[in-house]
Scaffold this motif. Structure first.
Motif, short mmCIF file in Angstrom:
data_model
loop_
_atom_site.label_atom_id
_atom_site.label_comp_id
_atom_site.label_asym_id
_atom_site.label_seq_id
_atom_site.Cartn_x
_atom_site.Cartn_y
_atom_site.Cartn_z
N GLN A 8 13.84 12.74 -8.74
CA GLN A 8 13.02 13.20 -7.63
C GLN A 8 11.74 12.37 -7.47
OE1 GLN A 8 12.30 17.35 -8.25
NE2 GLN A 8 14.39 17.95 -7.65
N LEU A 9 11.34 11.63 -8.49
CA LEU A 9 10.13 10.79 -8.40
C LEU A 9 10.49 9.43 -7.81
CD1 LEU A 9 8.49 11.53 -11.89
CD2 LEU A 9 7.83 12.44 -9.64
N PRO A 10 9.60 8.88 -6.94
CA PRO A 10 9.89 7.55 -6.37
C PRO A 10 9.82 6.49 -7.46
CG PRO A 10 7.68 8.23 -5.78
CD PRO A 10 8.30 9.41 -6.47
N ASP A 11 10.71 5.55 -7.38
CA ASP A 11 10.65 4.47 -8.36
C ASP A 11 9.57 3.47 -7.97
OD1 ASP A 11 11.64 3.02 -6.27
OD2 ASP A 11 13.70 2.95 -7.05
N SER A 12 9.31 2.52 -8.84
CA SER A 12 8.23 1.55 -8.62
C SER A 12 8.44 0.71 -7.37
CB SER A 12 8.11 0.63 -9.84
OG SER A 12 9.33 -0.06 -10.07
N ALA A 13 9.68 0.43 -7.03
CA ALA A 13 9.96 -0.38 -5.84
C ALA A 13 9.53 0.35 -4.58
CB ALA A 13 11.45 -0.72 -5.78
N GLU A 14 9.77 1.67 -4.57
CA GLU A 14 9.36 2.45 -3.39
C GLU A 14 7.84 2.51 -3.28
OE1 GLU A 14 11.27 6.16 -3.94
OE2 GLU A 14 13.16 5.53 -3.01
N LEU A 15 7.18 2.71 -4.45
CA LEU A 15 5.71 2.75 -4.43
C LEU A 15 5.14 1.43 -3.92
CD1 LEU A 15 4.94 4.58 -7.79
CD2 LEU A 15 4.50 5.42 -5.48
N ILE A 16 5.71 0.35 -4.41
CA ILE A 16 5.23 -0.97 -3.97
C ILE A 16 5.45 -1.15 -2.47
CG2 ILE A 16 5.67 -3.44 -4.17
CD1 ILE A 16 6.26 -2.96 -7.16
N ALA A 17 6.61 -0.71 -1.98
CA ALA A 17 6.89 -0.83 -0.55
C ALA A 17 5.91 -0.01 0.28
CB ALA A 17 8.33 -0.40 -0.28
N ASP A 18 5.61 1.23 -0.23
CA ASP A 18 4.66 2.08 0.50
C ASP A 18 3.26 1.45 0.53
OD1 ASP A 18 6.61 3.89 1.03
OD2 ASP A 18 6.07 5.27 -0.63
N LEU A 19 2.87 0.92 -0.64
CA LEU A 19 1.55 0.28 -0.70
C LEU A 19 1.48 -0.94 0.21
CD1 LEU A 19 0.78 0.50 -4.54
CD2 LEU A 19 -0.42 1.68 -2.69
N ARG A 20 2.57 -1.71 0.19
CA ARG A 20 2.60 -2.89 1.06
C ARG A 20 2.48 -2.49 2.53
NH1 ARG A 20 6.98 -4.98 -0.65
NH2 ARG A 20 6.02 -6.47 -2.12
N GLN A 21 3.18 -1.40 2.91
CA GLN A 21 3.13 -0.94 4.29
C GLN A 21 1.71 -0.49 4.67
OE1 GLN A 21 5.70 -1.07 6.57
NE2 GLN A 21 4.02 -0.62 7.98
N GLU A 22 1.06 0.23 3.73
CA GLU A 22 -0.31 0.68 3.99
C GLU A 22 -1.25 -0.51 4.14
OE1 GLU A 22 -1.77 3.51 1.23
OE2 GLU A 22 -0.09 4.90 1.49
N LEU A 23 -1.05 -1.51 3.28
CA LEU A 23 -1.89 -2.70 3.38
C LEU A 23 -1.68 -3.43 4.71
CD1 LEU A 23 -1.61 -4.16 -0.25
CD2 LEU A 23 -3.66 -3.24 0.87
N GLU A 24 -0.44 -3.54 5.13
CA GLU A 24 -0.15 -4.20 6.41
C GLU A 24 -0.76 -3.43 7.58
OE1 GLU A 24 4.04 -4.64 6.63
OE2 GLU A 24 4.13 -6.31 5.19
N ASP A 25 -0.63 -2.08 7.51
CA ASP A 25 -1.23 -1.26 8.58
C ASP A 25 -2.75 -1.43 8.60
OD1 ASP A 25 1.26 -0.38 9.25
OD2 ASP A 25 1.09 1.57 8.20
N THR A 26 -3.33 -1.42 7.42
CA THR A 26 -4.79 -1.61 7.35
C THR A 26 -5.19 -2.97 7.87
OG1 THR A 26 -4.90 -0.15 5.42
CG2 THR A 26 -6.79 -1.60 5.80
N ASN A 27 -4.39 -3.98 7.49
CA ASN A 27 -4.64 -5.35 7.95
C ASN A 27 -4.63 -5.43 9.48
OD1 ASN A 27 -5.39 -7.47 6.42
ND2 ASN A 27 -3.35 -8.32 6.13
N ARG A 28 -3.56 -4.84 10.07
CA ARG A 28 -3.45 -4.87 11.52
C ARG A 28 -4.64 -4.15 12.17
NH1 ARG A 28 2.22 -4.51 10.55
NH2 ARG A 28 2.12 -2.21 10.50
N GLY A 29 -5.03 -3.03 11.56
CA GLY A 29 -6.19 -2.30 12.11
C GLY A 29 -7.46 -3.12 12.04
N LEU A 30 -7.64 -3.82 10.89
CA LEU A 30 -8.84 -4.66 10.75
C LEU A 30 -8.82 -5.82 11.74
CD1 LEU A 30 -9.18 -4.75 6.85
CD2 LEU A 30 -10.68 -3.58 8.48
N ILE A 31 -7.63 -6.41 11.92
CA ILE A 31 -7.52 -7.53 12.88
C ILE A 31 -7.83 -7.04 14.29
CG2 ILE A 31 -5.89 -9.11 13.96
CD1 ILE A 31 -4.51 -9.36 11.22
N ALA A 32 -7.26 -5.87 14.64
CA ALA A 32 -7.52 -5.32 15.97
C ALA A 32 -9.00 -5.01 16.15
CB ALA A 32 -6.68 -4.06 16.19
N LEU A 33 -9.62 -4.43 15.09
CA LEU A 33 -11.05 -4.13 15.16
C LEU A 33 -11.87 -5.40 15.29
CD1 LEU A 33 -13.35 -2.08 15.00
CD2 LEU A 33 -13.24 -2.27 12.49
N HIS A 34 -11.49 -6.42 14.50
CA HIS A 34 -12.21 -7.69 14.58
C HIS A 34 -12.08 -8.30 15.99
CE1 HIS A 34 -13.75 -11.62 13.43
NE2 HIS A 34 -12.69 -12.15 14.02
#
Length: 381
Positions: A8-34
């Motif tokens: 029932q716990l996410p494996d490390s690959a899923e966590l990494i994928a989620d973190l990568r997605q959050e980073l990409e979303d944050t990146n896009r937001g920062l680029i849009a803001l810039h």
């Protein structure tokens, strides 16, 4: 602590994928803001450049009640003489006589209550104490949340515009006077003289049939003689009126320039500003005047047909042995290399045949400047 092998716990690959997605979303937001901030900075820079380069006085004041000056552009310094170091933080009434201050306060009140106000004409005070005619536009300055933080004011120098209007008014009045003189001359000739002449004929007919005392006949003869003298006097007056009108019409280069500008105003939809200097009525020979008037008419016609302008400045000068015409508009402009149009070719020929010059150059920031100049003869009397 849970068992890492718990399905029932996410494996490390899923966590990494989620973190990568959050980073990409944050990146896009920062680029849009810039990008948004960069666009805002560029927009502010363009607005600042427009305000800085404007020929009009663009100022802002706090919300009141003293209306302390907060910004002061170079156009305001050129128009009123104060430097920003000297004027900023001081009340706006430093620039205004009492009547002008009352009009400004009324405009501010309209903006407060209605959100807008119409431009108004006023007279503001320069640093040296002289006054200048201006058209004043007041608008509100608000924060993004709508809080009022001051009022932006644009003051445009309309001295030349009022001068042009005064010239046009004077020209209209002069033409009305000339029309009245012509009407009076016609009435004197067609009505008064004919009636006097008929009265004289009636008296002469009565005299030929009179058999009364000699002194009565002499009195009638004197009346007939007086009528003849009156008719001669009236005819002399008529000739004098017409002769003066002809002299004024022939010599009135200034009046004819004003008349051309007035006719152009009907087509342009606004009155061009007209400035005249020098002895145009006395130092400009008739032939030069005719060419000058033709060139001005063609230039104003071009502005009306091709330029899509909202302002035209006409400057005519006679001095230093040169007759010079400059017509500047703020329209869409014309390629200075385009000189094959028949109208422009005619203007150039009118200058060159008299040893003069013709130039067509871009105006700044938009529009066209036409300059036509010819030498004046040394002796034109």
């Amino acid at each position: 602590m849970g068992d890492p092998r718990d399905p029932q716990l996410p494996d490390s690959a899923e966590l990494i994928a989620d973190l990568r997605q959050e980073l990409e979303d944050t990146n896009r937001g920062l680029i849009a803001l810039h990008t948004e901030l960069d666009a805002a900075r560029r927009s502010e820079a363009r607005l600042a450049a427009i305000v800085t380069s404007s020929d009009d006085a663009v100022i802002s004041v706090d919300p009141g009640p003293a209306y302390l000056l907060q910004t002061w552009n170079p156009g305001a310094q050129r128009l009123f003489g104060h430097t920003d170091r000297h004027i900023l933080g001081r009340p706006v009434d430093l620039l205004m006589p009492p009547d002008a201050l009352g009009a400004f306060r009324a405009a501010v009140q309209d903006v407060r209550s209605q959100g807008h106000t119409a431009p108004h004409r006023s007279r503001w005070r320069r640093e040296d104490g002289t006054e200048v005619d201006v058209e004043v536009t007041v608008s509100a300055v608000r924060e993004t949340d709508g809080v009022l933080i001051g009022f932006s004011t644009v003051a445009r120098d309309i001295t030349q515009q009022l001068s042009a209007q005064a010239e046009l008014t004077a020209a209209r009045a002069e033409r009305e006077v000339m029309a009245d003189r012509d009407r009076i001359a016609r009435d004197l000739h067609d009505l008064v003289i004919q009636r006097l002449f008929a009265s004289g004929l009636t008296l002469q007919a009565a005299l030929s049939r009179m058999a009364g005392p000699k002194d009565s006949a002499e009195r009638i003869e004197r009346v007939v003689g007086d009528l003849d003298d009156t008719i001669k006097t009236i005819r002399t007056t008529i000739y004098g009126l017409r002769e003066q009108d002809q002299i004024r019409s022939a010599a009135g280069t200034r009046s004819r320039l004003v008349a051309i500008v007035e006719r152009a105003a009907e087509v342009l939809g606004f009155a061009p500003a007209l400035r005249m200097s020098g002895l145009l009525d006395t130092d400009v020979p008739a032939e030069h005047a005719e060419h000058l008037l033709a060139v001005l008419g063609e230039a104003l016609s071009n502005s009306a047909r091709h330029a899509d302008a909202t302002a035209v400045d006409v400057n005519v000068e006679a001095g230093g042995g040169i007759l010079r015409l400059e017509v500047a508009d703020n329209g869409c402009g014309i390629d200075p290399a385009v000189t094959r149009r028949s109208g422009l070719a005619n203007l150039r020929r009118r200058a060159e045949e008299r040893g003069g010059t013709f130039a067509l150059t871009p105006n700044r920031p938009t529009g066209t400047v036409l300059v036509w100049s010819v030498p004046l003869p040394g002796d034109h009397g």
